[in-house]
Scaffold this motif. Sequence first.
Motif, PDB file in Angstrom:
ATOM      1  N   ALA A  34     -19.491  -4.675   7.420  1.00 39.72           N
ATOM      2  CA  ALA A  34     -19.313  -5.430   6.171  1.00 39.72           C
ATOM      3  C   ALA A  34     -19.411  -4.500   4.958  1.00 39.72           C
ATOM      4  O   ALA A  34     -18.613  -4.602   4.019  1.00 39.72           O
ATOM      5  CB  ALA A  34     -20.352  -6.542   6.080  1.00 39.72           C
ATOM      6  N   GLY A  35     -20.356  -3.585   4.986  1.00 41.50           N
ATOM      7  CA  GLY A  35     -20.493  -2.631   3.888  1.00 41.50           C
ATOM      8  C   GLY A  35     -19.301  -1.700   3.776  1.00 41.50           C
ATOM      9  O   GLY A  35     -18.833  -1.389   2.676  1.00 41.50           O
ATOM     10  N   SER A  36     -18.785  -1.278   4.913  1.00 42.57           N
ATOM     11  CA  SER A  36     -17.613  -0.404   4.922  1.00 42.57           C
ATOM     12  C   SER A  36     -16.389  -1.127   4.376  1.00 42.57           C
ATOM     13  O   SER A  36     -15.598  -0.548   3.628  1.00 42.57           O
ATOM     14  CB  SER A  36     -17.329   0.090   6.337  1.00 42.57           C
ATOM     15  OG  SER A  36     -18.393   0.867   6.806  1.00 42.57           O
TER      16      SER A  36
ATOM     17  N   GLY B 257     -14.357  -0.095   1.105  1.00 44.17           N
ATOM     18  CA  GLY B 257     -12.911   0.118   1.199  1.00 44.17           C
ATOM     19  C   GLY B 257     -12.152  -0.698   0.172  1.00 44.17           C
ATOM     20  O   GLY B 257     -11.231  -0.190  -0.483  1.00 44.17           O
ATOM     21  N   LEU B 258     -12.534  -1.953   0.005  1.00 50.20           N
ATOM     22  CA  LEU B 258     -11.879  -2.801  -0.990  1.00 50.20           C
ATOM     23  C   LEU B 258     -12.116  -2.287  -2.404  1.00 50.20           C
ATOM     24  O   LEU B 258     -11.212  -2.309  -3.242  1.00 50.20           O
ATOM     25  CB  LEU B 258     -12.352  -4.250  -0.849  1.00 50.20           C
ATOM     26  CG  LEU B 258     -11.856  -4.975   0.405  1.00 50.20           C
ATOM     27  CD1 LEU B 258     -12.555  -6.327   0.550  1.00 50.20           C
ATOM     28  CD2 LEU B 258     -10.348  -5.153   0.372  1.00 50.20           C
ATOM     29  N   THR B 259     -13.314  -1.797  -2.654  1.00 52.37           N
ATOM     30  CA  THR B 259     -13.614  -1.218  -3.966  1.00 52.37           C
ATOM     31  C   THR B 259     -12.751   0.016  -4.212  1.00 52.37           C
ATOM     32  O   THR B 259     -12.220   0.204  -5.315  1.00 52.37           O
ATOM     33  CB  THR B 259     -15.108  -0.855  -4.062  1.00 52.37           C
ATOM     34  OG1 THR B 259     -15.867  -2.046  -3.865  1.00 52.37           O
ATOM     35  CG2 THR B 259     -15.447  -0.247  -5.404  1.00 52.37           C
TER      36      THR B 259
ATOM     37  N   ALA C 245      -9.930   0.545  -7.174  1.00 47.95           N
ATOM     38  CA  ALA C 245      -9.954   1.695  -8.085  1.00 47.95           C
ATOM     39  C   ALA C 245      -8.635   2.458  -8.035  1.00 47.95           C
ATOM     40  O   ALA C 245      -8.102   2.873  -9.075  1.00 47.95           O
ATOM     41  CB  ALA C 245     -11.117   2.622  -7.731  1.00 47.95           C
ATOM     42  N   TYR C 246      -8.093   2.635  -6.840  1.00 53.99           N
ATOM     43  CA  TYR C 246      -6.806   3.318  -6.664  1.00 53.99           C
ATOM     44  C   TYR C 246      -5.709   2.548  -7.398  1.00 53.99           C
ATOM     45  O   TYR C 246      -4.894   3.133  -8.125  1.00 53.99           O
ATOM     46  CB  TYR C 246      -6.490   3.418  -5.169  1.00 53.99           C
ATOM     47  CG  TYR C 246      -5.122   3.928  -4.838  1.00 53.99           C
ATOM     48  CD1 TYR C 246      -4.833   5.283  -4.890  1.00 53.99           C
ATOM     49  CD2 TYR C 246      -4.104   3.055  -4.450  1.00 53.99           C
ATOM     50  CE1 TYR C 246      -3.570   5.757  -4.581  1.00 53.99           C
ATOM     51  CE2 TYR C 246      -2.849   3.516  -4.129  1.00 53.99           C
ATOM     52  CZ  TYR C 246      -2.586   4.862  -4.194  1.00 53.99           C
ATOM     53  OH  TYR C 246      -1.330   5.320  -3.879  1.00 53.99           O
ATOM     54  N   GLU C 247      -5.711   1.236  -7.228  1.00 51.10           N
ATOM     55  CA  GLU C 247      -4.695   0.403  -7.862  1.00 51.10           C
ATOM     56  C   GLU C 247      -4.812   0.466  -9.393  1.00 51.10           C
ATOM     57  O   GLU C 247      -3.805   0.571 -10.094  1.00 51.10           O
ATOM     58  CB  GLU C 247      -4.836  -1.034  -7.372  1.00 51.10           C
ATOM     59  CG  GLU C 247      -3.701  -1.946  -7.771  1.00 51.10           C
ATOM     60  CD  GLU C 247      -3.821  -3.304  -7.124  1.00 51.10           C
ATOM     61  OE1 GLU C 247      -2.772  -3.884  -6.831  1.00 51.10           O
ATOM     62  OE2 GLU C 247      -4.956  -3.793  -6.922  1.00 51.10           O
TER      63      GLU C 247
ATOM     64  N   LYS D  45      -1.577  -4.010  -0.592  1.00 49.47           N
ATOM     65  CA  LYS D  45      -1.542  -5.282   0.150  1.00 49.47           C
ATOM     66  C   LYS D  45      -1.822  -5.023   1.621  1.00 49.47           C
ATOM     67  O   LYS D  45      -2.635  -5.730   2.246  1.00 49.47           O
ATOM     68  CB  LYS D  45      -0.191  -5.967  -0.026  1.00 49.47           C
ATOM     69  CG  LYS D  45      -0.102  -7.275   0.717  1.00 49.47           C
ATOM     70  CD  LYS D  45       1.262  -7.914   0.578  1.00 49.47           C
ATOM     71  CE  LYS D  45       1.296  -9.183   1.413  1.00 49.47           C
ATOM     72  NZ  LYS D  45       2.651  -9.646   1.643  1.00 49.47           N
ATOM     73  N   ALA D  46      -1.171  -4.020   2.194  1.00 48.95           N
ATOM     74  CA  ALA D  46      -1.379  -3.694   3.606  1.00 48.95           C
ATOM     75  C   ALA D  46      -2.817  -3.248   3.873  1.00 48.95           C
ATOM     76  O   ALA D  46      -3.437  -3.653   4.861  1.00 48.95           O
ATOM     77  CB  ALA D  46      -0.398  -2.600   4.047  1.00 48.95           C
ATOM     78  N   ALA D  47      -3.358  -2.444   2.982  1.00 48.83           N
ATOM     79  CA  ALA D  47      -4.738  -1.973   3.163  1.00 48.83           C
ATOM     80  C   ALA D  47      -5.723  -3.130   3.071  1.00 48.83           C
ATOM     81  O   ALA D  47      -6.677  -3.201   3.864  1.00 48.83           O
ATOM     82  CB  ALA D  47      -5.059  -0.908   2.105  1.00 48.83           C
ATOM     83  N   ARG D  48      -5.499  -4.040   2.145  1.00 49.69           N
ATOM     84  CA  ARG D  48      -6.395  -5.204   2.038  1.00 49.69           C
ATOM     85  C   ARG D  48      -6.316  -6.097   3.275  1.00 49.69           C
ATOM     86  O   ARG D  48      -7.319  -6.638   3.720  1.00 49.69           O
ATOM     87  CB  ARG D  48      -6.065  -6.003   0.788  1.00 49.69           C
ATOM     88  CG  ARG D  48      -6.586  -5.371  -0.473  1.00 49.69           C
ATOM     89  CD  ARG D  48      -6.435  -6.278  -1.684  1.00 49.69           C
ATOM     90  NE  ARG D  48      -6.959  -5.632  -2.854  1.00 49.69           N
ATOM     91  CZ  ARG D  48      -6.217  -5.032  -3.780  1.00 49.69           C
ATOM     92  NH1 ARG D  48      -4.904  -5.038  -3.679  1.00 49.69           N
ATOM     93  NH2 ARG D  48      -6.778  -4.457  -4.811  1.00 49.69           N
ATOM     94  N   GLU D  49      -5.111  -6.252   3.813  1.00 48.56           N
ATOM     95  CA  GLU D  49      -4.957  -7.060   5.023  1.00 48.56           C
ATOM     96  C   GLU D  49      -5.677  -6.415   6.205  1.00 48.56           C
ATOM     97  O   GLU D  49      -6.258  -7.121   7.037  1.00 48.56           O
ATOM     98  CB  GLU D  49      -3.466  -7.260   5.339  1.00 48.56           C
ATOM     99  CG  GLU D  49      -2.784  -8.226   4.407  1.00 48.56           C
ATOM    100  CD  GLU D  49      -1.284  -8.321   4.642  1.00 48.56           C
ATOM    101  OE1 GLU D  49      -0.756  -7.650   5.541  1.00 48.56           O
ATOM    102  OE2 GLU D  49      -0.627  -9.078   3.902  1.00 48.56           O
TER     103      GLU D  49
END
Length: 96
Positions: A33-35, A39-41, A45-47, A89-93
Motif C-alpha cells: 500500500a505504501g509503495s 508510486g502515485l505521488t 509529480a511527473y505529470e 493513465k497506464a501507470a495509474r491503472e
Amino acid sequence: MATKTAPTVPTFDAAAFEEAAGRVRELNERIIAGSKAAGLTSIDAYEKALTSLVDFEQKVAGASNLDWVTAVAQTHATFVQDVTAVYTKAARELLA
C-alpha cells in the motif's frame, strides 16, 4: 561403550507459526500500500512537471514571429501532452 540416544524431533507450534505468518502478511500489505501511494505521488509529480514544461513551450511558441517555429513548438507540445496522458493513465491503472 556409550549408548546412542535417538535424536529428538523439535516440536512445531502451528498456532505460533500461523500468528507469525499473519504478521508477515499484514506487513507485506502495508508495504504494498505504501509503495502504491509513493508510486502515485511520483506519477502526479511527473505529470505536473511535464504540464509546466508544455505550458512554457506553448508560451514560447506563441511569442515567436515565425509561423513554422510556432507550428513545430505547438506540435511538440501536443505530442508531449498526449504521450504523458497515455503513460500516466497506464501507470495509474497498474498501481490500482
